[in-house]
Design a protein around this motif. Structure first.
Motif, PDB file in Angstrom:
ATOM      1  N   VAL A 136       0.835  -1.202   0.000  1.00 43.11           N
ATOM      2  CA  VAL A 136       0.000   0.000   0.000  1.00 43.11           C
ATOM      3  C   VAL A 136       0.874   1.257   0.000  1.00 43.11           C
ATOM      4  O   VAL A 136       0.578   2.242  -0.698  1.00 43.11           O
ATOM      5  N   THR A 137       1.960   1.234   0.767  1.00 42.45           N
ATOM      6  CA  THR A 137       2.859   2.385   0.823  1.00 42.45           C
ATOM      7  C   THR A 137       3.504   2.650  -0.524  1.00 42.45           C
ATOM      8  O   THR A 137       3.569   3.797  -0.988  1.00 42.45           O
ATOM      9  N   LEU A 138       3.982   1.600  -1.177  1.00 40.45           N
ATOM     10  CA  LEU A 138       4.588   1.760  -2.502  1.00 40.45           C
ATOM     11  C   LEU A 138       3.569   2.291  -3.506  1.00 40.45           C
ATOM     12  O   LEU A 138       3.897   3.148  -4.340  1.00 40.45           O
ATOM     13  N   ALA A 139       2.338   1.796  -3.398  1.00 40.85           N
ATOM     14  CA  ALA A 139       1.279   2.290  -4.291  1.00 40.85           C
ATOM     15  C   ALA A 139       0.989   3.761  -4.018  1.00 40.85           C
ATOM     16  O   ALA A 139       0.789   4.558  -4.950  1.00 40.85           O
ATOM     17  N   GLY A 140       0.975   4.129  -2.749  1.00 42.03           N
ATOM     18  CA  GLY A 140       0.753   5.529  -2.398  1.00 42.03           C
ATOM     19  C   GLY A 140       1.866   6.427  -2.894  1.00 42.03           C
ATOM     20  O   GLY A 140       1.620   7.532  -3.401  1.00 42.03           O
ATOM     21  N   MET A 141       3.114   5.959  -2.767  1.00 40.72           N
ATOM     22  CA  MET A 141       4.248   6.739  -3.269  1.00 40.72           C
ATOM     23  C   MET A 141       4.183   6.881  -4.785  1.00 40.72           C
ATOM     24  O   MET A 141       4.415   7.964  -5.332  1.00 40.72           O
ATOM     25  N   ALA A 142       3.861   5.774  -5.473  1.00 38.79           N
ATOM     26  CA  ALA A 142       3.747   5.825  -6.933  1.00 38.79           C
ATOM     27  C   ALA A 142       2.654   6.797  -7.350  1.00 38.79           C
ATOM     28  O   ALA A 142       2.817   7.572  -8.304  1.00 38.79           O
ATOM     29  N   GLY A 143       1.532   6.778  -6.620  1.00 37.03           N
ATOM     30  CA  GLY A 143       0.448   7.704  -6.918  1.00 37.03           C
ATOM     31  C   GLY A 143       0.857   9.150  -6.701  1.00 37.03           C
ATOM     32  O   GLY A 143       0.545  10.030  -7.516  1.00 37.03           O
ATOM     33  N   ALA A 144       1.577   9.411  -5.603  1.00 36.31           N
ATOM     34  CA  ALA A 144       2.026  10.777  -5.306  1.00 36.31           C
ATOM     35  C   ALA A 144       2.971  11.283  -6.387  1.00 36.31           C
ATOM     36  O   ALA A 144       2.830  12.411  -6.884  1.00 36.31           O
ATOM     37  N   PHE A 145       3.938  10.463  -6.773  1.00 34.48           N
ATOM     38  CA  PHE A 145       4.880  10.875  -7.817  1.00 34.48           C
ATOM     39  C   PHE A 145       4.171  11.009  -9.161  1.00 34.48           C
ATOM     40  O   PHE A 145       4.493  11.898  -9.949  1.00 34.48           O
ATOM     41  N   GLY A 146       3.214  10.119  -9.425  1.00 28.67           N
ATOM     42  CA  GLY A 146       2.483  10.213 -10.681  1.00 28.67           C
ATOM     43  C   GLY A 146       1.683  11.504 -10.785  1.00 28.67           C
ATOM     44  O   GLY A 146       1.694  12.184 -11.830  1.00 28.67           O
ATOM     45  N   ILE A 147       0.980  11.872  -9.707  1.00 31.68           N
ATOM     46  CA  ILE A 147       0.225  13.125  -9.703  1.00 31.68           C
ATOM     47  C   ILE A 147       1.166  14.312  -9.825  1.00 31.68           C
ATOM     48  O   ILE A 147       0.893  15.276 -10.564  1.00 31.68           O
TER      49      ILE A 147
END
Length: 247
Positions: free
Chosen positions: A222-233
């Motif tokens: 979940v943390t990696l997904a959240g980080m990927a989402g933050a960088f993607g946005i």
């Protein structure tokens, strides 16, 4: 104003590598020694206090991410970036790659230095410090990703000076919201107790809840997904706003 990079610039990995080499040439050995020296001097004081040392690790990652843009802004050479044969979208991608590399480098230096200094300086008992735990590592990673999401779109829209000012205001507002929700989640303090919500606990309390609910493997995912989402946005907003910026 159109730039050379808008029409005929390199895209993809070639352009990113060109910009990474440019950053490395600016971030000379003298600058690397300066950043490391400042970090070590601060670490000697902060390592005995878990929260202070956690914030120092986040600060090191931030410094590595923005050191070169700050130098270019201070020297007034940042407009020259647009004479390079790279597209604006590639500039955005390269800056985020540098941030991820800086986060990884800072994390290794920060954790290794702490593990060396803590026993020498007597930073606590036998229990591991917060920053030595899985919760601390995940909180550090999320904190850096969130800071990148807050800063880079503003930087690419307004430039370094106004971008920093807008970032500071937004960070203060979000910290106030985070502190408020963390305090509500913690509930009223026991009689005579001092309720202390630290910056790390604003994120760390959520990570701790996930760890207790779904376990380490799912929490890391979940943390990696959240980080990927933050960088993607961050990349998406940065590209959109940078494309409309005049030079």
């Amino acid at each position: 104003m159109a730039t050379r990079g808008d029409s005929a610039g390199m895209n993809g990995g070639g352009g990113v590598l060109l910009l990474l080499r440019k950053d490395w040439s600016i971030f000379t050995l003298r600058h690397r020694i300066f950043v490391l020296t400042v970090f070590l001097m601060a670490a000697l004081q902060a390592v005995v206090v878990d929260e202070a040392y956690f914030l120092l690790g986040v600060a090191l990652a931030a410094a590595l991410a923005v050191y070169v843009p700050v130098i270019e802004w201070y020297q007034g050479t940042d407009p020259m970036l647009h004479s390079l044969p790279v597209k604006r979208g590639t500039v955005v991608a390269a800056r985020h790659v540098v941030t991820i590399l800086g986060m990884a480098t800072a994390g290794i230096v920060w954790n290794t230095t702490g593990r060396i200094l803590r026993p020498i300086l007597g930073g606590g008992g036998s229990d591991p410090a917060f920053w030595m735990t899985l919760e601390g590592g995940l909180t550090y990673s999320l904190a850096v990703a969130i800071l990148a999401l807050l800063f880079f779109p503003l930087y690419f829209r307004f430039g370094m000076g106004r971008g920093i000012a807008a970032f500071a205001v937004m960070t203060l507002v979000l910290l106030a919201v985070g502190y408020g929700t963390a305090q509500l989640a913690a509930g009223p303090a026991a009689p005579g107790a001092v309720g202390l919500i630290t910056p790390s606990s604003v994120i760390g309390s959520r990570v701790d809840t996930l760890l207790a609910s779904v376990g380490p493997a799912a929490t890391v995912t979940v943390t990696l997904a959240g980080m990927a989402g933050a960088f993607g946005i961050s990349i998406g907003l940065s590209r959109r706003w940078f494309a409309t910026r005049e030079f």
